[in-house]
Design an enzyme around this catalytic site. Sequence first.
Site, short mmCIF file in Angstrom:
data_model
loop_
_atom_site.label_atom_id
_atom_site.label_comp_id
_atom_site.label_asym_id
_atom_site.label_seq_id
_atom_site.Cartn_x
_atom_site.Cartn_y
_atom_site.Cartn_z
N CYS A 61 0.82 -1.23 0.00
CA CYS A 61 0.00 0.00 0.00
C CYS A 61 0.85 1.27 0.00
O CYS A 61 2.05 1.22 0.19
CB CYS A 61 -0.88 0.05 1.25
SG CYS A 61 -1.71 -1.49 1.63
N1 GLN Z 1 -0.92 -6.46 4.45
C1 GLN Z 1 -1.79 -5.36 4.43
C2 GLN Z 1 -3.09 -5.66 3.70
O1 GLN Z 1 -3.32 -6.73 3.23
C3 GLN Z 1 -1.13 -4.14 3.83
C4 GLN Z 1 -0.89 -4.36 2.38
C5 GLN Z 1 0.02 -3.41 1.74
O2 GLN Z 1 0.83 -2.70 2.31
N2 GLN Z 1 -0.05 -3.54 0.48
O3 GLN Z 1 -3.90 -4.81 3.60
#
Ligand code: GLN
Length: 234
Positions: free
Chosen positions: A2
Amino acid sequence: MCRHAAWLGPVRSLASLIDEPEYGLLRQSYAPRRQRYGTVNADGFGMGWYDPGLAEPVRYRRAVPIWADANLPGLARAARSHCLLAAVRSATVGMPVEETATAPFASGGVLLSHNGRAAREAVRPLADDAESTCDSAWLAAAVFARAGSGTPLAESLAEVVMLAAGKDPEARLNLLACDGASIAATVWGDSFFLHLGEGVLAASEPLDDRPGWRAVPDRSVVTATTDGVRVEAL
Ligand code: GLN
């Protein structure tokens, strides 16, 4: 993984993190420039802000791509505050795609976003309960439990990162949190930048090409208030 961003300073709209800057979170949702893991952030988005007339921060979260919400541009222009946080999500494989798994998580006046991934077995023991089975929700709950019993925000983040990393050495744990008076963040496995001007802008990657963005070294914890910014090694 994210992308997330936060602002602390003179009152601004959430659009200043999302669609006003050339490389704001809207653009980062489909064309991030510094993202080390994953390509698009289309599994949801969220934003949170502090209204002086309300005891708790306001949140708006959706489990759809940020570009698919036709009401968002108007809402993001109208939602204004001295303290803002927003995120776009790329769900880790196996994690649920739902609003309750989407940042910002909130409790006790704190807003939190996680950029990264951690094994569920590593994060579940850190909190009694969480609003989603997503790794980020457990990390958020672990931070909230500590901050809620008086541990300073940056210290709460650092403690949770060290515990989670101890159990899952592969974990990536960039946390970004704010409480209306400060921003705190950890850098553990992905990019993170600060831009200091009339306020503090903190983001996974620069929102524009203005000079002044500086990369925060990996494995550090950041504390920012309107008085200044401290970066310490974890
Ligand atoms: N692991 C977290 C989620 O599934 C954050 C994902 C991310 O940083 N892409 O939302």
